[in-house]
Design an enzyme around this catalytic site. Sequence first.
Site, PDB file in Angstrom:
ATOM      1  N   PRO A  46       0.855  -1.182  -0.173  1.00 20.39           N
ATOM      2  CA  PRO A  46      -0.162   0.151   0.083  1.00 20.39           C
ATOM      3  C   PRO A  46       0.793   1.357   0.034  1.00 20.39           C
ATOM      4  O   PRO A  46       2.074   1.329   0.324  1.00 20.39           O
ATOM      5  CB  PRO A  46      -0.654  -0.162   1.274  1.00 20.39           C
ATOM      6  CG  PRO A  46      -0.732  -1.459   1.762  1.00 20.39           C
ATOM      7  CD  PRO A  46       0.641  -1.927   1.275  1.00 20.39           C
ATOM      8  N   PRO A  47       0.360   2.371  -0.331  1.00 21.44           N
ATOM      9  CA  PRO A  47       0.915   3.671  -0.511  1.00 21.44           C
ATOM     10  C   PRO A  47       1.621   3.890   0.906  1.00 21.44           C
ATOM     11  O   PRO A  47       0.965   3.813   2.081  1.00 21.44           O
ATOM     12  CB  PRO A  47      -0.315   4.796  -0.761  1.00 21.44           C
ATOM     13  CG  PRO A  47      -1.325   3.915  -1.157  1.00 21.44           C
ATOM     14  CD  PRO A  47      -1.372   2.738  -0.749  1.00 21.44           C
ATOM     15  N   GLY A  48       2.599   4.598   0.961  1.00 19.92           N
ATOM     16  CA  GLY A  48       3.069   5.117   2.439  1.00 19.92           C
ATOM     17  C   GLY A  48       3.805   4.193   3.292  1.00 19.92           C
ATOM     18  O   GLY A  48       4.080   4.459   4.429  1.00 19.92           O
ATOM     19  N   GLY A  92       6.819   3.077   2.590  1.00 18.53           N
ATOM     20  CA  GLY A  92       8.434   3.165   2.654  1.00 18.53           C
ATOM     21  C   GLY A  92       8.988   2.628   1.251  1.00 18.53           C
ATOM     22  O   GLY A  92      10.301   2.267   1.351  1.00 18.53           O
ATOM     23  N   LYS A  93       8.174   2.299   0.288  1.00 21.59           N
ATOM     24  CA  LYS A  93       8.945   1.729  -0.936  1.00 21.59           C
ATOM     25  C   LYS A  93      10.023   2.593  -1.454  1.00 21.59           C
ATOM     26  O   LYS A  93      11.096   2.455  -1.865  1.00 21.59           O
ATOM     27  CB  LYS A  93       7.842   1.362  -1.719  1.00 21.59           C
ATOM     28  CG  LYS A  93       6.836   0.421  -1.431  1.00 21.59           C
ATOM     29  CD  LYS A  93       5.738  -0.193  -2.212  1.00 21.59           C
ATOM     30  CE  LYS A  93       4.775   0.916  -2.922  1.00 21.59           C
ATOM     31  NZ  LYS A  93       4.001   1.523  -1.652  1.00 21.59           N
ATOM     32  N   THR A  94       9.469   3.802  -1.792  1.00 27.48           N
ATOM     33  CA  THR A  94      10.310   4.782  -2.410  1.00 27.48           C
ATOM     34  C   THR A  94      11.361   5.145  -1.724  1.00 27.48           C
ATOM     35  O   THR A  94      12.434   5.005  -1.798  1.00 27.48           O
ATOM     36  CB  THR A  94       9.411   6.136  -2.578  1.00 27.48           C
ATOM     37  OG1 THR A  94       8.039   5.761  -3.334  1.00 27.48           O
ATOM     38  CG2 THR A  94      10.215   7.115  -3.439  1.00 27.48           C
ATOM     39  N   SER A 103     -13.170 -13.069  -1.684  1.00 26.59           N
ATOM     40  CA  SER A 103     -12.854 -13.293  -0.304  1.00 26.59           C
ATOM     41  C   SER A 103     -13.862 -12.707   0.703  1.00 26.59           C
ATOM     42  O   SER A 103     -14.013 -13.009   1.864  1.00 26.59           O
ATOM     43  CB  SER A 103     -11.540 -12.610   0.258  1.00 26.59           C
ATOM     44  OG  SER A 103     -11.586 -11.376   0.245  1.00 26.59           O
ATOM     45  N   LYS A 122      -5.210  -7.614   6.271  1.00 33.83           N
ATOM     46  CA  LYS A 122      -6.575  -7.750   6.733  1.00 33.83           C
ATOM     47  C   LYS A 122      -6.416  -7.574   8.297  1.00 33.83           C
ATOM     48  O   LYS A 122      -7.264  -6.864   8.900  1.00 33.83           O
ATOM     49  CB  LYS A 122      -7.138  -8.773   6.211  1.00 33.83           C
ATOM     50  CG  LYS A 122      -7.453  -8.856   4.935  1.00 33.83           C
ATOM     51  CD  LYS A 122      -8.276 -10.077   4.303  1.00 33.83           C
ATOM     52  CE  LYS A 122      -8.418 -10.045   2.791  1.00 33.83           C
ATOM     53  NZ  LYS A 122      -8.982 -11.077   2.215  1.00 33.83           N
TER      54      LYS A 122
HETATM   55  P1  ADP Z   1       5.686   4.564  -0.882  1.00 33.16           P
HETATM   56  O1  ADP Z   1       6.774   4.632  -1.892  1.00 33.16           O
HETATM   57  O2  ADP Z   1       5.381   3.112  -0.325  1.00 33.16           O
HETATM   58  O3  ADP Z   1       4.350   5.275  -1.291  1.00 33.16           O
HETATM   59  P2  ADP Z   1       6.981   6.344   0.895  1.00 33.16           P
HETATM   60  O4  ADP Z   1       8.548   5.681   0.627  1.00 33.16           O
HETATM   61  O5  ADP Z   1       6.877   7.566  -0.078  1.00 33.16           O
HETATM   62  O6  ADP Z   1       6.052   5.305   0.594  1.00 33.16           O
HETATM   63  O7  ADP Z   1       7.071   6.740   2.431  1.00 33.16           O
HETATM   64  C1  ADP Z   1       6.071   7.842   2.969  1.00 33.16           C
HETATM   65  C2  ADP Z   1       7.125   8.422   4.172  1.00 33.16           C
HETATM   66  O8  ADP Z   1       7.002   7.602   5.046  1.00 33.16           O
HETATM   67  C3  ADP Z   1       8.418   8.756   3.729  1.00 33.16           C
HETATM   68  O9  ADP Z   1       8.526   9.943   4.148  1.00 33.16           O
HETATM   69  C4  ADP Z   1       9.166   7.619   4.439  1.00 33.16           C
HETATM   70  O10 ADP Z   1      10.484   8.178   4.647  1.00 33.16           O
HETATM   71  C5  ADP Z   1       8.329   7.182   5.651  1.00 33.16           C
HETATM   72  N1  ADP Z   1       8.565   5.922   5.983  1.00 33.16           N
HETATM   73  C6  ADP Z   1       7.917   4.828   5.693  1.00 33.16           C
HETATM   74  N2  ADP Z   1       8.428   3.767   6.010  1.00 33.16           N
HETATM   75  C7  ADP Z   1       9.265   4.053   7.049  1.00 33.16           C
HETATM   76  C8  ADP Z   1       9.939   3.156   7.800  1.00 33.16           C
HETATM   77  N3  ADP Z   1       9.814   2.049   8.112  1.00 33.16           N
HETATM   78  N4  ADP Z   1      10.916   3.973   8.653  1.00 33.16           N
HETATM   79  C9  ADP Z   1      10.944   5.249   8.643  1.00 33.16           C
HETATM   80  N5  ADP Z   1      10.536   6.013   7.814  1.00 33.16           N
HETATM   81  C10 ADP Z   1       9.494   5.492   7.015  1.00 33.16           C
END
Ligand code: ADP
Length: 779
Positions: free
Chosen positions: A363-365, A367-369, A685, A728
């Site tokens: 899901p978004p947010g 930490g993938k990017t 599901s 879930k």
């Molecule tokens: P995604 O690419 O999955 O949508 P992002 O990499 O943009 O998500 O993450 C969103 C924000 O949350 C960023 O500022 C990221 O640094 C922070 N973040 C996400 N996961 C973690 C983590 N495990 N530890 C520290 N910061 C995190």
Amino acid sequence: MRPPSTKPQNIKIKSELPLLALRGAVVFPRIAAPLFILDKASLKAVDAAMKGDRLVVCTTVNKEKSGPLTPADFYKVGVVAKIRDMVRQPDGKVRVLIEGIDRAKITGFVKADGYIRVKLAKFSKPKFEKNEKIEAQMYNLVSQFKECVNMGATVPFDVLLIVMNITDPWQLCDIITLNLEFKTAEKQAILEAESIEQKLDRAAISITRLIKVLRMSKKIQTETGKELGKMEREMFLREQLKTIQKELGMLDGKSDEDDMSEKIKKAKMSKGAEKQALKELARLEGMPSFSPEIAYIRTYLEWLSGLPWSIKTASKLNIKQAEKILNEDHYGLLKVKERILEYLAVQKLVGKIKGPILCFAGPPGTGKTSIGKSIARSLGRKFVRMSLGGVRDEAEIRGHRRTYVGALPGRIIQGINTAGTKNPVFMLDEIDKLSHDAMRGDPSSALLEALDPEQNNEFADHYLEVPFDLSDVMFITTANLLDTVPPALRDRMEVIEFPGYTEDEKFHIATGYLFPKQLKNHGLTEKNLGFDESGLREIIRSYTREAGVRNLERQIASVCRKIAKTVAENGVKNTVVKGEDAQKYLGPRKFTSTLKEETDEVGVATGLAWTEAGGEILLIEATRMIGKGKLILTGHLGKVMQESAQAAFSYARTKAGDYKTTMDFGKNDFHIHVPAGAIPKDGPSAGVAMASVLASLLVGKPLRKDVGMTGEITLHGKVMEIGGVKEKVLAAHRAGLKTIILPKNNEKDLVDIPEKIKKSIRFIFASTIDDVLKVALKK
Ligand code: ADP
């Protein structure tokens, strides 16, 4: 031409006169016109006339023809004219000035000595009364004539004056016709008109056609003029720039082309590419400076020479160091980090990127990017990111051919260009949003070619025309859901899942990472602002409901902004945000009631779903009404979900007897609805939840809302395995559920769930719907 004589001419016309043949011209009565006499017969005719009363009949030849003319070659209406003047020019041509007298019909041809005489019948203009319609037509004709003049028809000034002042409509038509470039046939038709109405109509048709032609030619002129003007300006500026640069000693006499040739040399391209670039450069040099192609070739050469053909950042690969950096930037994500370090270790041993491409799914947010960026940092490489969302054209990946107007390289080459090195970490976002349009080629196959380490050392971009080596690029793709990723692509990728965070993990990420980052972003220090645990937990619980931490970061930023404002206004102040302060900074809570506090109802079940945004709670509702045993489904359900509802319905019908219900299926309609109605949902599901709501209706007993359920069902009421268990469960935990019913076969997936959550939730593993109902149905 001369203005028409105003006096009526009282010349008696004889019934036989010499013929003066006209080509491409028509003479009109009462108008004088100069003519050149070209053919011998006409010359003789003029000579004959000059000997007598100077009268001739001017008639137009009706087709293009060389050689002697026969009677069939003439229009049969001409104009009797008087030769006013005759001049023999030194080159032997004869010029005459004639004055039209009256129309006449030709009734017969008589051979004379080397010229033709014709027999005539009277064909004067008819008598007519001027009426309003004729006035209106005259008015129109005059204004159209003026329009022609405005658009560039050349007309002597005195003619313009005559046209504006003339009162006789017949003569108006004649003068206009003589002075505008109507076709010969049009002119003749106007001459031959039988009535004033016919004459005005014919004149109007011709002038309208002429205006169209003039308009078109004006448009063409302004367009080419613009093009030329722009090119000339560019040329001029270029020249000026050169002079200025020379003056300032910047150019030491070098031309643009010298510059380009240097750039090409410096770019250290592949052999093929350099050859191509030099070829194009030679073409450029040979081109006239106003050629429109120059700009295209220059852009192309700029692209070719600007690419990082041999620029690499020195890649350092130290696994210990990489681990340190990944940990520095991210809390938790142990499995993810471990997988990445293994991947890097293999690369270190093999020496080159080989094998599958990494795909971060979640899901978004989550930490993938940000993990991608850390990988680049730990390898000492550049990081670029390119979204594939909405790409449905192969050309967007692979570029447009150069023949296409406004062509550019595709996104891959553009990304490499932005990176400026040939070995960046290249993140391709939203690979699951890549769409496919049969008309425009398949972007996923182009993408495969770019990503595949076996063949991407010769990646062919349509615009570049020469292959570019992508084998040093480390590609990472990301996706929210893997279902929509084309299977061929999925096969080549190694999926690393980012499942979403628990409340505890979020709390640690907030304290250790998000909060310090936002403090810095807002120019604050820990002296200005701090959160105590209750503060952060309140924000996590009551202001966000998400798998990742994106909103959480936004809410923290929001608090920081408010504090920054007070600090800027009133100086340093030590604020510590506690749970009860959250409302002060963030307004009313966004997520309040937890499900367990709501009352249980008949026909409502708590389902657990898995979407792009992570896990989610779905309240599934059913109701019944008098009817004929129909099943109605609403809530934007996909095909799979509808079928699964059908299966649940059929199962409930077959089992109705067991539930000791008196309800007659044949006399009731059933309606299942899954809110929110506007959001599309799919997947099998929810089968268990749908069967449960129907059962609850049958027996008239409520289902417990604090019991979350998920599972596919078969027609015989067996509960089957599903995906996304961790998401879930996390969603159920966020919503405060205390019991979760999972399919028996999913028991193995619990290893991924943090201990703390496992302890706070009771898990029931069901093999059949009866197992589910035993727990969920209230006694
Ligand atoms: P995604 O690419 O999955 O949508 P992002 O990499 O943009 O998500 O993450 C969103 C924000 O949350 C960023 O500022 C990221 O640094 C922070 N973040 C996400 N996961 C973690 C983590 N495990 N530890 C520290 N910061 C995190």
